[in-house]
Write a protein that holds these residues in place. Structure first.
Motif, PDB file in Angstrom:
ATOM      1  N   ARG A 111       0.834  -1.145  -0.122  1.00 16.84           N
ATOM      2  CA  ARG A 111      -0.117   0.055  -0.012  1.00 16.84           C
ATOM      3  C   ARG A 111       0.798   1.391  -0.109  1.00 16.84           C
ATOM      4  N   GLY A 112       1.989   1.080  -0.417  1.00 21.15           N
ATOM      5  CA  GLY A 112       3.161   2.303  -0.447  1.00 21.15           C
ATOM      6  C   GLY A 112       3.897   2.645   0.831  1.00 21.15           C
ATOM      7  N   HIS A 113       4.333   1.421   1.507  1.00 26.44           N
ATOM      8  CA  HIS A 113       5.085   1.869   2.630  1.00 26.44           C
ATOM      9  C   HIS A 113       5.925   0.684   2.795  1.00 26.44           C
ATOM     10  N   VAL A 114       7.276   0.932   3.400  1.00 25.24           N
ATOM     11  CA  VAL A 114       8.198  -0.224   3.578  1.00 25.24           C
ATOM     12  C   VAL A 114       8.371  -0.035   4.821  1.00 25.24           C
ATOM     13  N   SER A 115       8.350  -1.066   5.781  1.00 24.93           N
ATOM     14  CA  SER A 115       9.261  -1.288   7.080  1.00 24.93           C
ATOM     15  C   SER A 115      10.324  -1.776   6.979  1.00 24.93           C
ATOM     16  N   LEU A 116      11.301  -0.539   7.602  1.00 16.96           N
ATOM     17  CA  LEU A 116      12.813  -1.177   7.627  1.00 16.96           C
ATOM     18  C   LEU A 116      13.366  -1.446   8.875  1.00 16.96           C
ATOM     19  N   GLY A 117      13.493  -2.631   9.222  1.00 17.03           N
ATOM     20  CA  GLY A 117      14.142  -2.836  10.418  1.00 17.03           C
ATOM     21  C   GLY A 117      15.580  -2.839  10.292  1.00 17.03           C
ATOM     22  N   VAL A 118      16.039  -2.251  11.404  1.00 20.37           N
ATOM     23  CA  VAL A 118      17.731  -1.945  11.556  1.00 20.37           C
ATOM     24  C   VAL A 118      17.965  -2.834  12.842  1.00 20.37           C
ATOM     25  N   THR A 119      18.837  -3.754  13.036  1.00 23.78           N
ATOM     26  CA  THR A 119      19.325  -4.553  13.980  1.00 23.78           C
ATOM     27  C   THR A 119      20.493  -4.405  14.254  1.00 23.78           C
ATOM     28  N   LEU A 120      21.071  -3.984  15.500  1.00 28.85           N
ATOM     29  CA  LEU A 120      22.578  -3.912  15.878  1.00 28.85           C
ATOM     30  C   LEU A 120      22.883  -5.014  16.777  1.00 28.85           C
ATOM     31  N   ARG A 121      24.076  -5.763  16.638  1.00 31.21           N
ATOM     32  CA  ARG A 121      24.609  -6.587  17.471  1.00 31.21           C
ATOM     33  C   ARG A 121      25.629  -6.436  18.213  1.00 31.21           C
ATOM     34  N   ALA A 122      26.055  -7.247  19.132  1.00 30.36           N
ATOM     35  CA  ALA A 122      27.358  -6.907  19.898  1.00 30.36           C
ATOM     36  C   ALA A 122      28.344  -6.953  18.803  1.00 30.36           C
ATOM     37  N   PRO A 123      29.243  -5.986  19.003  1.00 28.67           N
ATOM     38  CA  PRO A 123      30.801  -6.331  18.214  1.00 28.67           C
ATOM     39  C   PRO A 123      31.419  -7.616  18.731  1.00 28.67           C
ATOM     40  N   ASP A 124      32.140  -8.050  17.852  1.00 29.13           N
ATOM     41  CA  ASP A 124      32.889  -9.200  18.040  1.00 29.13           C
ATOM     42  C   ASP A 124      32.438 -10.600  18.717  1.00 29.13           C
ATOM     43  N   ARG A 125      30.988 -10.514  18.775  1.00 29.20           N
ATOM     44  CA  ARG A 125      30.104 -11.690  19.225  1.00 29.20           C
ATOM     45  C   ARG A 125      28.700 -11.638  18.558  1.00 29.20           C
ATOM     46  N   ALA A 126      28.692 -10.997  17.326  1.00 30.71           N
ATOM     47  CA  ALA A 126      27.536 -10.924  16.459  1.00 30.71           C
ATOM     48  C   ALA A 126      27.106 -12.271  16.032  1.00 30.71           C
ATOM     49  N   TRP A 127      28.201 -13.184  15.877  1.00 33.76           N
ATOM     50  CA  TRP A 127      27.998 -14.626  15.570  1.00 33.76           C
ATOM     51  C   TRP A 127      26.976 -15.335  16.512  1.00 33.76           C
ATOM     52  N   ASP A 128      27.131 -14.960  17.882  1.00 34.17           N
ATOM     53  CA  ASP A 128      26.517 -15.661  18.802  1.00 34.17           C
ATOM     54  C   ASP A 128      25.328 -15.250  19.105  1.00 34.17           C
ATOM     55  N   ASP A 129      24.178 -15.954  18.982  1.00 32.83           N
ATOM     56  CA  ASP A 129      22.780 -15.535  19.143  1.00 32.83           C
ATOM     57  C   ASP A 129      22.221 -15.347  20.577  1.00 32.83           C
ATOM     58  N   THR A 130      23.302 -15.561  21.552  1.00 40.32           N
ATOM     59  CA  THR A 130      22.923 -15.165  22.814  1.00 40.32           C
ATOM     60  C   THR A 130      23.422 -13.854  23.238  1.00 40.32           C
ATOM     61  N   ALA A 131      24.386 -13.164  22.241  1.00 40.88           N
ATOM     62  CA  ALA A 131      24.870 -11.792  22.528  1.00 40.88           C
ATOM     63  C   ALA A 131      23.694 -10.909  22.542  1.00 40.88           C
ATOM     64  N   TRP A 132      24.069  -9.727  23.079  1.00 40.36           N
ATOM     65  CA  TRP A 132      22.665  -8.571  22.933  1.00 40.36           C
ATOM     66  C   TRP A 132      22.495  -8.234  21.584  1.00 40.36           C
ATOM     67  N   SER A 133      21.370  -7.860  21.193  1.00 40.90           N
ATOM     68  CA  SER A 133      20.821  -7.148  19.968  1.00 40.90           C
ATOM     69  C   SER A 133      19.794  -6.243  20.350  1.00 40.90           C
ATOM     70  N   ALA A 134      19.639  -5.329  19.434  1.00 44.90           N
ATOM     71  CA  ALA A 134      18.733  -4.183  19.461  1.00 44.90           C
ATOM     72  C   ALA A 134      18.174  -3.854  17.959  1.00 44.90           C
ATOM     73  N   ARG A 135      16.830  -3.724  18.014  1.00 46.52           N
ATOM     74  CA  ARG A 135      16.212  -3.404  16.591  1.00 46.52           C
ATOM     75  C   ARG A 135      15.003  -2.477  16.552  1.00 46.52           C
ATOM     76  N   VAL A 136      15.090  -1.538  15.822  1.00 47.93           N
ATOM     77  CA  VAL A 136      14.251  -0.412  15.829  1.00 47.93           C
ATOM     78  C   VAL A 136      13.673  -0.544  14.153  1.00 47.93           C
ATOM     79  N   VAL A 137      12.302  -0.336  14.047  1.00 47.66           N
ATOM     80  CA  VAL A 137      11.694  -0.377  12.718  1.00 47.66           C
ATOM     81  C   VAL A 137      11.159   0.926  12.276  1.00 47.66           C
ATOM     82  N   PHE A 138      11.703   1.403  11.197  1.00 47.76           N
ATOM     83  CA  PHE A 138      11.330   2.773  10.485  1.00 47.76           C
ATOM     84  C   PHE A 138      10.265   2.410   9.342  1.00 47.76           C
TER      85      PHE A 138
END
Length: 144
Positions: free
Chosen positions: A96-123
């Motif tokens: 309908r004319g809108h894009v939901s763009l999710g941006v996720t950041l993960r812990a540096p040097d541990r991004a491969w580890d799914d138990t490390a912190w992450s944060a997500r915001v949707v625009f």
């Protein structure tokens, strides 16, 4: 001093990218400090992204550029990840004319580890002019 790239929308959510660094001096890999801010949230990481020799279709600016070019819509999610998953973008078109763009950041040097912190915001962005502007601004920022 170089400027920041900033994506901000109503409601106060912001995604920032600091000027790229070339840690090895060869243009193959860049690092970028990137941040997310929203009500009660501040997250920062350092992402490893493709350098000047990467094929455009695999780069961050290429990904966002394709989203803007496909403003009329697409099916399902589209995703881009930095080299070590410290930065992930996911996009969905609502038809309908809108894009939901999710941006996720993960812990540096541990991004491969799914138990490390992450944060997500949707625009939520307008699929035409807002996405085109975002794609142009991001491409310009990443080239400079």
């Amino acid at each position: 001093m170089k400027e920041l790239f900033v994506l901000g929308v109503a409601g106060g959510a912001r995604w920032l990218i600091h000027p790229l660094q070339d840690p090895y001096g060869d243009g193959f890999i860049y690092t970028a400090e990137t941040e997310l801010h929203h009500v009660g949230l501040t997250a920062k990481t350092i992402a490893n992204i493709d350098g000047v020799y990467a094929e455009t279709s695999t780069t961050l600016s290429g990904f966002v550029g394709r989203l803007a070019a496909d403003w009329q819509g697409w099916d399902g999610p589209r995703t881009w990840q930095s080299m070590e998953r410290e930065l992930t973008l996911d996009a969905r078109h609502d038809g309908r004319g809108h894009v939901s763009l999710g941006v996720t950041l993960r812990a540096p040097d541990r991004a491969w580890d799914d138990t490390a912190w992450s944060a997500r915001v949707v625009f939520v962005l307008e699929a035409g002019e807002q996405m085109t502007g975002l794609a142009g601004d991001l491409a310009h920022f990443l080239r400079s």
